[in-house]
Design a protein around this motif. Structure first.
Motif, short mmCIF file in Angstrom:
data_model
loop_
_atom_site.label_atom_id
_atom_site.label_comp_id
_atom_site.label_asym_id
_atom_site.label_seq_id
_atom_site.Cartn_x
_atom_site.Cartn_y
_atom_site.Cartn_z
N GLU A 100 -12.05 55.60 -8.26
CA GLU A 100 -11.00 54.49 -8.26
C GLU A 100 -10.33 54.30 -9.77
OE1 GLU A 100 -13.70 50.74 -8.63
OE2 GLU A 100 -12.55 51.07 -6.90
N ASP A 101 -11.16 54.85 -10.81
CA ASP A 101 -10.53 54.89 -12.14
C ASP A 101 -10.02 55.99 -12.52
OD1 ASP A 101 -11.59 52.19 -12.24
OD2 ASP A 101 -13.51 52.67 -12.99
N GLU A 102 -10.19 57.10 -12.00
CA GLU A 102 -9.81 58.19 -12.41
C GLU A 102 -8.35 58.49 -12.71
OE1 GLU A 102 -8.13 62.25 -12.55
OE2 GLU A 102 -7.54 60.80 -11.03
N SER A 103 -7.20 57.88 -11.85
CA SER A 103 -5.91 57.90 -12.50
C SER A 103 -5.62 57.07 -13.63
CB SER A 103 -5.07 57.36 -11.32
OG SER A 103 -5.25 58.10 -10.00
N LEU A 104 -6.10 55.88 -13.62
CA LEU A 104 -6.18 55.01 -14.81
C LEU A 104 -6.69 55.84 -16.03
CD1 LEU A 104 -6.38 51.37 -13.98
CD2 LEU A 104 -4.33 52.32 -14.62
N VAL A 105 -7.87 56.34 -16.08
CA VAL A 105 -8.40 56.95 -17.03
C VAL A 105 -7.49 57.95 -17.52
CG1 VAL A 105 -10.38 58.30 -17.78
CG2 VAL A 105 -10.76 56.27 -16.46
N ALA A 106 -6.99 58.69 -16.77
CA ALA A 106 -5.93 59.87 -17.02
C ALA A 106 -4.94 59.26 -17.96
CB ALA A 106 -5.34 60.54 -15.64
N LEU A 107 -4.20 58.02 -17.24
CA LEU A 107 -3.18 57.38 -18.04
C LEU A 107 -3.55 56.96 -19.66
CD1 LEU A 107 -0.44 55.96 -18.19
CD2 LEU A 107 -1.70 53.71 -17.46
N LEU A 108 -5.03 56.45 -19.74
CA LEU A 108 -5.35 56.28 -20.96
C LEU A 108 -5.46 57.35 -22.07
CD1 LEU A 108 -7.99 53.19 -19.87
CD2 LEU A 108 -5.62 53.14 -20.79
N ARG A 109 -5.85 58.55 -21.19
CA ARG A 109 -5.99 59.55 -22.08
C ARG A 109 -4.69 60.48 -22.46
NH1 ARG A 109 -11.03 60.55 -22.91
NH2 ARG A 109 -12.71 59.94 -21.25
N GLY A 110 -3.75 59.89 -21.84
CA GLY A 110 -2.22 60.50 -22.12
C GLY A 110 -2.02 61.60 -21.30
N HIS A 111 -2.41 61.61 -20.03
CA HIS A 111 -1.92 62.81 -19.25
C HIS A 111 -1.18 62.39 -18.10
CE1 HIS A 111 -6.36 64.38 -20.08
NE2 HIS A 111 -5.63 64.16 -21.22
N VAL A 112 -0.52 61.02 -18.10
CA VAL A 112 0.26 60.54 -17.16
C VAL A 112 1.73 60.02 -17.66
CG1 VAL A 112 0.32 58.97 -15.42
CG2 VAL A 112 -1.75 59.82 -15.81
N LYS A 113 2.66 60.35 -16.82
CA LYS A 113 4.25 59.77 -17.30
C LYS A 113 4.12 58.39 -16.39
CE LYS A 113 5.83 63.32 -19.70
NZ LYS A 113 6.55 63.01 -20.95
N ARG B 55 2.81 44.89 -24.65
CA ARG B 55 1.38 44.13 -25.21
C ARG B 55 0.53 44.82 -24.39
NH1 ARG B 55 3.99 39.06 -24.89
NH2 ARG B 55 3.25 38.66 -22.88
N ASN B 56 0.26 45.05 -23.32
CA ASN B 56 -0.68 45.97 -22.48
C ASN B 56 -0.84 47.22 -23.13
OD1 ASN B 56 -1.39 43.72 -20.93
ND2 ASN B 56 0.00 44.49 -19.23
N LYS B 57 0.47 47.96 -23.40
CA LYS B 57 0.49 49.25 -23.86
C LYS B 57 -0.32 49.39 -25.22
CE LYS B 57 3.81 52.27 -26.17
NZ LYS B 57 3.26 52.00 -27.46
N ASP B 58 -0.07 48.21 -26.06
CA ASP B 58 -0.58 48.17 -27.31
C ASP B 58 -2.16 48.08 -27.25
OD1 ASP B 58 1.66 48.76 -28.62
OD2 ASP B 58 2.30 46.69 -28.96
N GLU B 59 -2.65 47.08 -26.43
CA GLU B 59 -4.02 46.67 -26.39
C GLU B 59 -4.76 47.90 -25.76
OE1 GLU B 59 -6.86 43.20 -24.03
OE2 GLU B 59 -4.57 43.28 -23.87
N PHE B 60 -4.12 48.67 -24.88
CA PHE B 60 -4.99 49.53 -24.18
C PHE B 60 -4.86 51.16 -24.57
CE2 PHE B 60 -5.46 45.72 -21.46
CZ PHE B 60 -6.80 45.58 -21.49
N GLY B 61 -3.77 51.18 -25.47
CA GLY B 61 -3.44 52.39 -26.03
C GLY B 61 -2.74 53.28 -24.86
N PHE B 62 -2.07 53.14 -24.06
CA PHE B 62 -1.33 54.08 -23.31
C PHE B 62 0.05 54.09 -23.59
CE2 PHE B 62 -1.33 50.08 -20.72
CZ PHE B 62 -0.29 49.81 -20.53
N GLU B 63 0.86 55.16 -22.94
CA GLU B 63 2.19 55.25 -23.34
C GLU B 63 2.95 54.89 -22.06
OE1 GLU B 63 3.90 55.72 -26.13
OE2 GLU B 63 1.55 55.93 -26.79
N ILE B 64 4.23 54.21 -22.16
CA ILE B 64 5.11 54.23 -21.13
C ILE B 64 6.23 55.03 -21.20
CG2 ILE B 64 6.74 52.44 -20.00
CD1 ILE B 64 4.95 50.11 -21.10
N THR B 65 6.55 55.81 -20.18
CA THR B 65 7.66 56.72 -20.03
C THR B 65 8.94 55.94 -19.99
OG1 THR B 65 6.25 58.44 -19.20
CG2 THR B 65 8.66 58.87 -19.02
N ALA B 66 9.14 54.99 -18.90
CA ALA B 66 10.45 54.43 -18.64
C ALA B 66 10.21 53.13 -18.03
CB ALA B 66 11.17 55.22 -17.75
N PHE B 67 11.09 52.16 -18.41
CA PHE B 67 11.09 50.99 -17.59
C PHE B 67 12.41 51.48 -16.46
CE2 PHE B 67 9.46 48.88 -21.52
CZ PHE B 67 8.40 48.29 -20.84
#
Length: 986
Positions: free
Chosen positions: A404-417, A433-445
């Motif tokens: 259940e965490d695999e997708s989010l972990v992939a996001l945190l590792r920078g593998h997800v758009k 703020r979430n992006k900065d706190e947890f260190g993931f990237e957002i592709t688009a709003f």
């Protein structure tokens, strides 16, 4: 013995072992030494006495051996063998004790699997093939080979802003071989052979005779459109509840582990429908019900390739080197704002506070898993370096990989758009703020109707936006949208993509959003990139789609006219070299308008209660059916006193500089005065029941409220919609009696132009209610009401012919039944058929009775089963408008939703002059369908509504050209004694 243990690992360092440099137990070492010495003594027949060693060896005494007899030698060897076996067993126990002090361990295979997963945490940034050397389309399958193709004499729009005339395009093996001039069929063969050689000769060869040549005679050829916000394959067309799979509503607000691939239906008819609009790649993502909705997929729009969802994937056949940046990108959808907090989850969230918390809570859980993985990998590496083949005995558990965490972990590792549904500035800020706190990237709003208010901040975070051109008013968080958003964001350095207002039924016309953006002032090159190269890059595929260049996938579109002009649609659509949509080569229509708009630069909307004024230098005045004038319009005291070239100028004079004028537009069903924001019930007049309407209690004039800064009023007025037939919001068969509202009015006493207009009812699936739960009952009720109308019911006026009856009905079977029922009351009964998706199928029946038809919306959408009769635009015709006009049916056009009112004139132009194929409809039909025909059908033609007539109240719209086409802007509005000069749209 020292031991360190983290995340299921026990890494031990044992003390050195006496008598063994290899970690062997002391007991075994001594036993082997003794056995070796004894064996040597027993085998030496000449030795009478063993050599005496030191008095002591460890804790053992000196051993003296006598020469054995033959029998005793055998017994002694048996004893030595037993002793060695015992020593080996003891040694195994010792090693186990030494290497697994806790008594827990995993297998070597489990360790190897974990180490493989460790390596996958951060895939290497492999050198991808340079764009000009890309030698294969990984989706291309020799078993389903495409046709080699040479397109001659094209105007190439390459998706980056370049527009080159008289170019040729060569394609084969699913890839663009070359874009240039004077390419021959021999060149195509040579280029293909070279490409095939580079790929090991795996593709079938061909000759010049096998090449399909298209001479497009200057038409625009472009890369395929890329849609980065679609639900195709997860919502059927027509809509069925059984195939609504975009949102999971029962798993809680955070379900990032779900995969849209598991729901995607490759047989969805919408795939072909959308592809016919030039869309060749779509990013299919979950809906925005949950805060975290799951993973999406990028697909190619070719339903004929396979019945397997896997075969539709953009990534099909790819290995790591085929990916942009060497990363096999994945996609995820999240949502904030009204949608996730508006669902009844049974727990949080029910507010933005709760939504923010469930984001952080779920992200923190994934981060703990990520950290546990990193600790495991570090310790596994340490164990392997210390203990080699025995490393697995130092690992207490498998690699910590919670599914259940695999997708989010992939996001945190920078593998997800990551694509985030976010409208308001507070929601966008929360996600940053979430992006900065947890260190993931957002592709688009996505949607992002207030993103232009945070343009610099979004640009600083290297995030793009996927927005509408002018879609708003349907919910509170969309209320602050600006048609200038694209320009503001682009100026700040934000990459803009456009999305359709419905990600399935309207996705066919995604180019329409780019067209409207240009109309509102966006640079045309930026607008076209916003539906090609920008979304391609943002889904991690900008190295192979979104541009028309050598080495890119053979995804291309041949347009019937420049693609940013009103009504532009494809004549050919090619995906991976396969033709997925084809129309005959027809003569391109005349350009309906300029690509770059011209607007009057005014600081604010200027309403002048002049009473007397003149609009001069008019090139075309479409005053009424068949009446075309030029020159001037003179208005005195709000009344038109002169029309034509000989009029004298009076009062304030506005020079239109050869612009065009039409009567004020009349919209039917747009709820001006009855609703402001679609999903905010506090801004509605309310829903009326059929019983109240039948009893004569529901009259729209009693619910109208105007002024107060209504954006709906302002948008309608600025767009040239000077009057609206406002219809009560019903929830069943009978809605009530409509009224005409003047959109420029600020007070009630100026707003109501015609108090009582028509009685509105509905027949069909959407009208089912306790009062009439089946269509059969609906017709029975209508029959009885016409035969014996209740005393207080508006049906008394309907039967008398003083109040038109407007019936919203879509299925042609129901339309035929309606005509049969009403025929005995005609022509006294004034009937109008509205909605009318399937009216074209019974056009002759309607034409014989001369019943007007209101196509609403003008470009139909097959939302429901009863709307499956829809003829989409751009399919080669004849269109519904053409069929109905040919049968003698008066055709009216209107949008219905509040957020569509700004587009009514565009829609009228599209389905008449722009999308026509037979020449049977033209600009007169466009003008008449929203002006005089509406006035005649509803019986409201008096007082100047729908026409520009001398002696009648002034009501007209003046454009800076045209009037049909994008780029022709409303310049001035004549509304009685008021002359309004419009500023730049905002």
């Amino acid at each position: 013995m020292s031991s360190s243990s983290t995340s299921g690992l026990s890494v031990s360092t044992a003390p050195s072992t006496t008598g063994s440099a290899s970690g062997r137990s002391p007991l075994l070492a001594r036993a082997i030494a003794r056995a070796s010495a004894t064996s040597a003594t027993a085998g030496d027949a000449s030795l009478s006495r063993a050599r005496s060693p030191s008095p002591r060896f460890g804790s053992h005494s000196v051993v003296r051996a006598e020469r054995p007899t033959e029998g005793s030698l055998t017994e002694y060897l048996i004893a030595v063998t037993a002793l060695a076996a015992l020593a080996l067993a003891v040694d195994a126990f010792f090693v186990a004790e030494q290497h697994a002090p806790t008594g827990r361990a995993i297998t070597q295979a489990a360790l190897a699997d974990g180490i493989r997963l460790c390596a996958a945490r951060a895939p290497s940034q492999l050198d991808t093939q340079p764009q000009n050397q890309r030698i294969r389309n990984p989706r291309f399958d020799a078993a389903t080979s495409d046709t080699p193709r040479l397109i001659k004499h094209a105007t190439v729009w390459d998706g980056t802003g370049s527009k080159e005339p008289d170019m040729d395009v060569a394609t084969a093996y699913g890839i663009v071989l070359k874009v240039g001039q004077q390419i021959t069929t021999g060149d195509v063969v040579q280029l293909a052979n070279e490409l095939n050689l580079l790929n090991g000769g795996i593709y079938p060869s061909f000759t010049e005779q096998d090449i399909e040549v298209w001479d497009v005679e200057g038409r625009v050829v472009s890369p395929g459109i890329v849609d980065m916000h679609s639900h195709v394959g997860t919502q059927s067309v027509p809509g069925f509840s059984a195939e609504q799979d975009t949102n999971e509503g029962q798993g809680g607000p955070t379900v990032p582990q779900l995969r849209i691939l598991d729901a995607f239906n490759p047989q969805d008819k919408a795939i072909d429908f959308i592809a016919s609009g030039g869309v060749t790649t779509s990013l299919v993502i979950p809906g925005s019900g949950p805060a975290m909705g799951g993973e999406g997929i990028a697909i190619k729009m070719n339903s004929k390739l396979s019945n397997s969802s896997h075969d539709a994937l953009l990534h099909r056949g790819m290995d790591t080197k085929d990916f942009q940046d060497g990363i096999p990108w994945r996609y995820m959808k999240m949502a904030c704002g009204e949608n996730p907090k508006g669902h009844d989850w049974g727990s949080m969230p029910s507010s933005r506070l709760g939504t923010a918390w469930v984001f952080r809570e779920r992200l923190e859980k994934a981060r703990r898993t990520l950290r546990a993985q990193d600790d495991w990998c570090d310790n596994a590496k340490n164990a392997a370096s210390h203990f080699g083949a025995y490393a697995h005995l130092h690992v207490e558990s498998r690699f910590p990989d919670a599914l259940e965490d695999e997708s989010l972990v992939a996001l945190l590792r920078g593998h997800v758009k990551l694509q985030v549904h976010c409208y308001q500035v507070n929601d966008i800020d929360m996600m940053l703020r979430n992006k900065d706190e947890f260190g993931f990237e957002i592709t688009a709003f996505h949607h992002a109707t207030e993103a232009h208010l945070l343009a610099d901040k979004i640009a600083a975070n290297n995030i793009s936006v996927a927005i509408f051109a002018d879609h708003s008013l349907y919910k509170r968080e969309a209320y602050k949208h600006s048609v200038l958003a694209g320009q503001i964001l682009n100026k700040a350095g934000v990459q803009v993509a456009y999305k359709s207002d419905h990600p399935v039924t309207n996705a066919q016309n995604l180019i329409y959003e780019a067209q409207k953006a240009v109309h509102y002032g966006l640079d045309p090159d930026v607008a076209f990139r916003a539906v090609t190269s920008v979304p391609a890059d943002k889904i991690g595929a900008g190295h192979r789609i979104g541009q028309l260049k050598a080495g890119f996938d053979a995804d291309l579109v041949v347009w019937d006219r420049p693609p940013l002009q009103l009504g532009a649609h494809p004549l050919r659509v090619v995906v991976d070299g396969h033709v997925v949509f084809r129309l005959p080569w027809v003569v391109s229509p005349a350009e309906p308008g300029p690509i770059t708009p011209t607007v009057v630069p005014s600081a604010q909307l200027t309403k002048s209660p002049l009473g007397t004024y003149t609009v001069a230098n008019i090139s075309a005045i479409y005053a009424s059916e068949g009446v075309l004038e030029t020159g001037k319009i003179t208005v005195e005291n709000g009344i038109v006193t002169c029309l034509g070239p000989k009029c004298a100028s009076k009062g304030t004079v506005f020079d239109l500089q050869d612009g065009a004028v039409i009567p004020g537009i009349i919209a039917v069903g747009v709820p001006v005065g009855l609703q402001e924001i679609g999903q905010e019930q506090g801004t509605w007049d309310g829903d009326a029941g059929s019983k109240d309407a039948l009893d004569g209690f529901v009259w729209a004039k009693d619910g109208v409220r105007v002024g107060g800064g209504s954006k709906l009023q302002e948008y309608a007025f600025r767009s040239g919609v000077l009057n609206v037939v406002a219809v009560p919001r019903g929830n069943g068969v009978v809605a009530g009696v409509s009224t005409v509202v003047r959109t420029g009015a600020e007070q009630y006493h100026d707003a109501i132009t015609v108090p009582d207009v028509a009685l509105h009812i509905s027949i069909g699936d959407s009208a089912k209610e306790p009062y009439a739960s089946t269509i059969a009952i609906q017709f029975s009720k209508l029959r009885n009401l016409l035969k014996s109308p209740p005393t207080n019911s508006p049906f008394t006026q309907v039967v008398a012919g003083t109040l038109p009856l407007v019936v919203t009905v879509h299925d042609p079977n129901d339309i035929s039944k309606l005509l049969a029922l009403a025929s005995s009351y005609l022509p006294t009964l004034k009937l109008v058929i509205a909605g009318a998706t399937g009216a074209w199928a019974v056009a002759d029946e309607i034409g014989k009775l001369k019943v007007p038809v209101l196509l609403q919306p003008p470009r139909c959408q097959a939302y429901a089963w009863e709307q499956r009769w829809c003829i989409p635009t751009g399919q080669g015709g004849p269109t519904a408008v053409e069929i109905l006009k040919t049968a003698g049916v008066p055709v009216l056009l209107s949008v219905k939703e509040a957020d569509q009112v700004r587009s009514l004139w565009f829609e009228a132009g599209w389905v008449t002059s722009a999308d026509a194929t037979s020449g049977k409809v033209d600009v007169w039909d466009a003008v008449g369908s929203v002006t005089w025909r509406v006035a005649d059908a509803f019986g409201i033609g008096g007082g100047g509504l729908g026409r520009i007539l001398v002696g009648q109240r002034a009501g007209f719209v003046a454009f800076n050209g045209g009037p049909v086409g994008f780029g022709y802007s409303v310049q001035v509005l004549g509304d009685g004694g008021e002359l309004t000069v419009l500023p730049v749209q905002d």
